[in-house]
Design an enzyme around this catalytic site. Structure first.
Site, PDB file in Angstrom:
ATOM      1  N   SER A 140       0.860  -1.187   0.000  1.00 42.94           N
ATOM      2  CA  SER A 140       0.000   0.000   0.000  1.00 42.94           C
ATOM      3  C   SER A 140       0.889   1.227   0.000  1.00 42.94           C
ATOM      4  CB  SER A 140      -0.840  -0.013   1.290  1.00 42.94           C
ATOM      5  OG  SER A 140      -1.472   1.234   1.493  1.00 42.94           O
ATOM      6  N   TYR A 153      -1.852   0.381  10.724  1.00 48.55           N
ATOM      7  CA  TYR A 153      -1.830  -0.078   9.324  1.00 48.55           C
ATOM      8  C   TYR A 153      -0.490   0.271   8.691  1.00 48.55           C
ATOM      9  CZ  TYR A 153      -3.568  -0.781   4.528  1.00 48.55           C
ATOM     10  OH  TYR A 153      -3.755  -1.211   3.230  1.00 48.55           O
TER      11      TYR A 153
HETATM   12  C1  8X3 Z   1      -4.991   1.678   1.424  1.00 44.42           C
HETATM   13  C2  8X3 Z   1      -4.449   3.046   1.177  1.00 44.42           C
HETATM   14  O1  8X3 Z   1      -4.631   5.480   1.908  1.00 44.42           O
HETATM   15  O2  8X3 Z   1      -6.083   3.901   3.056  1.00 44.42           O
HETATM   16  O3  8X3 Z   1      -4.008   0.693   1.406  1.00 44.42           O
HETATM   17  O4  8X3 Z   1      -3.730   3.917   3.524  1.00 44.42           O
HETATM   18  S1  8X3 Z   1      -4.751   4.109   2.488  1.00 44.42           S
END
Ligand code: 8X3
Length: 254
Positions: A140, A153
Site C-alpha cells: 500500500s 496499518y
Molecule cells: C490503502 C491506502 O490510503 O487507506 O491501502 O492507507 S490508504
C-alpha cells in the site's frame, strides 16, 4: 534456461476486492489460478464464474497454510506453481497511537505481515524448484508514508514492504523475482467498511467527492501486467494512486 511457459498462480485474499479482480483478470489472460480466502461460498461463486480453483484457508493459520502447500503441489503438477500473489490483508481502525487498540494492531500484523510470511515460506521451495518463480506482494502507499490515524496499518504495511525488499535480495539467486504493488485509494466494497467496524456511512465518507478513486480492476490490470512480463523483467516497486490523490495528505474532493 528457456523462458517460463507455465502460467500457474496462487492468489490469496481472493474472495473480494483486489484479490477477486486479480483472479478474474488472470483467468481472462489464460492463467491457471488457485484462489485462496477464508470464505468458501465466495470462492465457489468465483470458480463458477471464472474457472479458478477454490481453496478455503486462513493465511494466518499455520495448519491451513500447510494444507494449502499440499493442495498446490497436488493441483499444479509438473512444472508446478510459478507465481504467488499475496493480496490477503487489510486495515482495522483509524485510531491515533495514543488511543490505539492493541487487538487491531495484532490482527493487522497477523494478516498483512505474518500471513504473507507464512504463505511465501510454504511455497518458496516450489517456486525455486520451478526455475521461474514470482512473488508479488500487494502492500500500500501506507507502506511508504505514515499518516495520522494510520499508525497500526502503516506499521504493518511498512513491515510487509520490508519483508518484500529482503525477499527480493535473498531470492534473486534462485531466479525468483519479487514484485511489490503499492496502491493508494482503491474503492472496494470492503476495505473501508472493515477498517471502520462496519460503519457504512463512515466508509462511504472515505471516498466522498473523490471523482475517480482506483478500482480493484485498475490494480488487477497492473498486477497482471507485472506478472505477465518476461520473467527477467522485475518491476521491483509499483506505486499507483488515483490522480486525485497526489500524496497521502493531498486528496482532491469535489
Ligand atoms: C490503502 C491506502 O490510503 O487507506 O491501502 O492507507 S490508504
Amino acid at each position: 534456461m528457456s523462458e517460463n511457459t507455465s502460467k500457474n498462480a496462487v492468489v490469496t485474499g481472493a474472495s473480494s476486492g483486489i484479490g477477486a479482480a486479480t483472479v478474474r483478470k488472470l483467468r481472462a489472460d489464460g492463467w491457471n489460478v488457485i484462489a485462496v480466502a477464508r470464505r468458501e461460498d465466495r470462492l465457489v461463486q468465483l470458480a463458477q464464474e471464472t474457472g479458478s480453483v477454490p481453496f478455503a484457508a486462513d493465511v494466518t493459520s499455520s495448519d491451513d497454510v500447510q494444507r494449502l502447500r499440499d493442495f498446490v503441489t497436488d493441483t499444479f503438477s509438473e512444472p508446478g506453481v510459478d507465481t504467488l500473489i499475496n493480496i490477503a490483508g487489510g486495515a482495522r481502525g483509524v485510531d491515533s497511537v495514543a488511543t490505539s487498540q492493541v487487538d487491531d494492531w495484532e490482527w493487522m500484523f497477523q494478516v498483512n505481515v505474518l500471513g504473507t510470511l507464512k504463505v511465501t515460506k510454504a511455497l518458496l521451495p516450489a517456486l525455486r524448484e520451478h526455475g521461474f518463480g514470482t512473488v508479488l506482494n500487494l502492500t500500500s502507499t501506507a507502506a511508504y508514508t505514515a499518516y495520522e490515524g494510520g499508525s497500526g496499518y502503516n506499521a504493518a504495511k511498512f513491515g510487509q514492504h520490508a519483508l518484500t525488499g529482503a525477499l527480493r535480495l535473498e531470492e534473486a539467486e534462485h531466479n525468483v523475482r519479487v514484485i511489490e504493488v503499492a496502491p493508494g485509494l482503491v474503492h472496494t466494497e470492503e476495505f473501508a467498511l472493515n477498517r471502520l467496524a462496519g460503519n457504512q456511512e463512515a466508509a462511504e465518507a472515505v471516498y466522498q467527492g473523490v471523482e475517480k478513486p482506483l478500482t480493484p480492476e485498475d490494480v488487477a490490470d497492473v498486477v497482471s501486467y507485472a506478472v505477465g512480463l518476461p520473467h527477467h523483467v522485475n518491476l521491483d516497486q509499483i506505486i499507483m494512486r488515483p490522480v486525485a490523490q497526489a500524496a497521502a495528505h493531498k486528496l482532491i474532493r469535489k
